[in-house]
Design an enzyme around this catalytic site. Structure first.
Site, PDB file in Angstrom:
ATOM      1  N   ARG A 100      22.632  37.114  -4.869  1.00 50.60           N
ATOM      2  CA  ARG A 100      21.305  37.193  -5.453  1.00 50.60           C
ATOM      3  C   ARG A 100      21.376  37.898  -6.802  1.00 50.60           C
ATOM      4  O   ARG A 100      21.798  39.055  -6.887  1.00 50.60           O
ATOM      5  CB  ARG A 100      20.356  37.932  -4.500  1.00 50.60           C
ATOM      6  CG  ARG A 100      18.932  38.102  -5.034  1.00 50.60           C
ATOM      7  CD  ARG A 100      18.052  38.789  -3.986  1.00 50.60           C
ATOM      8  NE  ARG A 100      16.793  39.241  -4.544  1.00 50.60           N
ATOM      9  CZ  ARG A 100      15.714  38.477  -4.689  1.00 50.60           C
ATOM     10  NH1 ARG A 100      15.748  37.212  -4.309  1.00 50.60           N
ATOM     11  NH2 ARG A 100      14.599  38.966  -5.195  1.00 50.60           N
ATOM     12  N   LYS A 101      20.969  37.194  -7.853  1.00 52.58           N
ATOM     13  CA  LYS A 101      20.976  37.822  -9.171  1.00 52.58           C
ATOM     14  C   LYS A 101      20.138  39.099  -9.150  1.00 52.58           C
ATOM     15  O   LYS A 101      19.075  39.121  -8.547  1.00 52.58           O
ATOM     16  CB  LYS A 101      20.408  36.848 -10.220  1.00 52.58           C
ATOM     17  CG  LYS A 101      21.256  35.603 -10.453  1.00 52.58           C
ATOM     18  CD  LYS A 101      20.641  34.686 -11.525  1.00 52.58           C
ATOM     19  CE  LYS A 101      19.367  34.019 -11.048  1.00 52.58           C
ATOM     20  NZ  LYS A 101      18.844  33.021 -12.044  1.00 52.58           N
TER      21      LYS A 101
ATOM     22  N   ASP B 147      13.597  28.232 -12.718  1.00 55.69           N
ATOM     23  CA  ASP B 147      12.160  28.366 -12.946  1.00 55.69           C
ATOM     24  C   ASP B 147      11.877  29.208 -14.181  1.00 55.69           C
ATOM     25  O   ASP B 147      12.377  30.326 -14.327  1.00 55.69           O
ATOM     26  CB  ASP B 147      11.486  28.995 -11.726  1.00 55.69           C
ATOM     27  CG  ASP B 147      11.750  28.196 -10.456  1.00 55.69           C
ATOM     28  OD1 ASP B 147      11.824  26.953 -10.559  1.00 55.69           O
ATOM     29  OD2 ASP B 147      11.890  28.801  -9.384  1.00 55.69           O
TER      30      ASP B 147
ATOM     31  N   ASP C 245      19.253  29.570 -15.610  1.00 56.70           N
ATOM     32  CA  ASP C 245      18.244  29.853 -14.604  1.00 56.70           C
ATOM     33  C   ASP C 245      17.389  28.596 -14.454  1.00 56.70           C
ATOM     34  O   ASP C 245      17.398  27.715 -15.314  1.00 56.70           O
ATOM     35  CB  ASP C 245      17.407  31.047 -15.072  1.00 56.70           C
ATOM     36  CG  ASP C 245      16.240  31.340 -14.159  1.00 56.70           C
ATOM     37  OD1 ASP C 245      16.459  31.425 -12.935  1.00 56.70           O
ATOM     38  OD2 ASP C 245      15.113  31.458 -14.670  1.00 56.70           O
TER      39      ASP C 245
ATOM     40  N   GLU D 268       7.271  27.694 -14.736  1.00 51.64           N
ATOM     41  CA  GLU D 268       7.149  28.737 -13.724  1.00 51.64           C
ATOM     42  C   GLU D 268       5.818  28.559 -12.976  1.00 51.64           C
ATOM     43  O   GLU D 268       4.761  28.505 -13.591  1.00 51.64           O
ATOM     44  CB  GLU D 268       7.187  30.105 -14.387  1.00 51.64           C
ATOM     45  CG  GLU D 268       6.935  31.273 -13.444  1.00 51.64           C
ATOM     46  CD  GLU D 268       7.990  31.399 -12.375  1.00 51.64           C
ATOM     47  OE1 GLU D 268       7.598  31.335 -11.185  1.00 51.64           O
ATOM     48  OE2 GLU D 268       9.174  31.544 -12.720  1.00 51.64           O
ATOM     49  N   VAL D 269       5.909  28.448 -11.639  1.00 49.84           N
ATOM     50  CA  VAL D 269       4.695  28.293 -10.825  1.00 49.84           C
ATOM     51  C   VAL D 269       4.598  29.367  -9.753  1.00 49.84           C
ATOM     52  O   VAL D 269       3.764  29.267  -8.855  1.00 49.84           O
ATOM     53  CB  VAL D 269       4.613  26.891 -10.173  1.00 49.84           C
ATOM     54  CG1 VAL D 269       4.539  25.809 -11.231  1.00 49.84           C
ATOM     55  CG2 VAL D 269       5.791  26.649  -9.225  1.00 49.84           C
TER      56      VAL D 269
END
Length: 238
Positions: free
Chosen positions: A160-161, A59, A57, A65-66
Site C-alpha cells: 500500500r503506497k 484515480d 497513479d 477522481e470520484v
C-alpha cells in the site's frame, strides 16, 4: 486451430511477455518493425537490458477522481491522459499502473468489480492506441470498522503506497532502471512512494493535486496534468 486443439484434448499455454512482440503482416507494419530493428529498439526491449519505467497513479491522474471508484461506469479518462500514455508507449519507457484500492478490503467492491473497472480502462486507452504494460494493485487497508469489510485484507502490508511493494515487484518483472524511472500521481503518498523507492516524482494538479497533506513529501516537479508530466519526462530523457 485453437478450438480444434481444445476439442482434441490438447493443452494451450501462453507466455505473458513484456518484450517486443509486433504483428508485421502489412507493408506499413513491416517498415515500422524494420526501423525498430535497425535502431536497436527491439534489442533494448529485451529484459536482459534494464528498463526505464513510468509508474502512474490511477484515480485523479489517469481518470477523474470520484472518491473510491467502485463501478466501471464511474471511470472517465481525464483529457489528454490516453494520448500521454500513448506517447510513453512509443518511447522506450514502460508504463505501469500502481494503485491503492482499499474498496476491496472495505467490502465496497469485489475483485471481479476491479477486473471490470480495469477492463474498461484498457478499452478506453486502447481506443486511443494506448496501453499499460502492467497493472499493480494493493487491495489492503489497515483500519477496521467498515460494514462488509474483508478481515483477511485488513492488514498493514508492504504494497500500500507509500510502501514500495508494487514498485519492487515491477523492478523484478522488468529489470527496472531505477536511475531513469519516475512516479506520477496526484497525492502525497505517490510522491513519498517515489522518495522511498529512489525514483523521481511528478505531482499532477488534477485530482487532489498533491494537496492532501497526508505525507510531507516534496515532488521533484509539478505539472498541470499527465500530458504535461509525460512531456517533461521525455524532454529530460532526450
Amino acid at each position: 486451430l485453437f478450438p480444434a486443439m481444445l476439442d482434441a484434448g490438447l493443452e494451450l499455454r501462453g507466455y505473458n511477455s513484456p518484450e517486443y512482440l509486433k504483428d508485421c503482416g502489412t507493408p506499413e507494419r513491416l517498415d515500422k518493425v524494420t526501423a525498430d530493428l535497425e535502431s536497436g529498439r527491439i534489442a533494448r526491449s529485451s529484459l536482459s537490458h534494464v528498463q526505464p519505467i513510468v509508474f502512474l497513479d490511477r484515480d485523479g491522474t489517469i481518470n477523474r477522481e470520484v472518491d473510491h471508484l467502485r463501478h466501471p461506469d464511474q471511470l472517465e479518462l481525464l483529457a489528454g491522459a490516453a494520448e500521454a500514455i500513448r506517447r510513453l508507449n512509443r518511447s522506450e519507457y514502460r508504463c505501469c499502473l500502481i494503485t491503492n484500492q482499499p474498496v476491496i478490503a472495505r467490502g465496497e467492491a469485489s475483485f471481479a468489480d476491479l477486473r471490470d473497472i480495469h477492463a474498461r480502462l484498457d478499452a478506453l486507452l486502447g481506443q486511443a492506441g494506448a496501453y499499460l504494460d502492467r497493472v499493480y494493485v494493493c487491495p489492503h487497508h489497515p483500519d477496521s470498522g467498515f460494514e462488509g469489510e474483508r478481515p483477511e485484507l485488513k492488514i498493514a502490508c508492504d504494497c500500500r503506497k507509500p510502501a514500495t511493494g508494487m514498485i519492487e515487484r515491477a523492478a523484478v518483472d522488468f529489470n527496472m532502471d531505477r536511475s531513469r524511472s519516475w512516479v506520477v500521481g496526484d497525492r502525497s503518498a505517490d510522491i513519498e512512494t517515489a522518495r522511498r523507492a529512489g525514483l523521481r516524482s511528478i505531482v499532477v494538479q488534477t485530482g487532489y493535486g498533491g494537496t492532501d497533506g497526508k505525507y510531507p513529501a516534496v515532488p521533484d516537479h509539478v505539472a498541470p496534468d499527465l500530458a504535461s508530466a509525460v512531456a517533461l519526462i521525455l524532454e529530460e530523457d532526450s
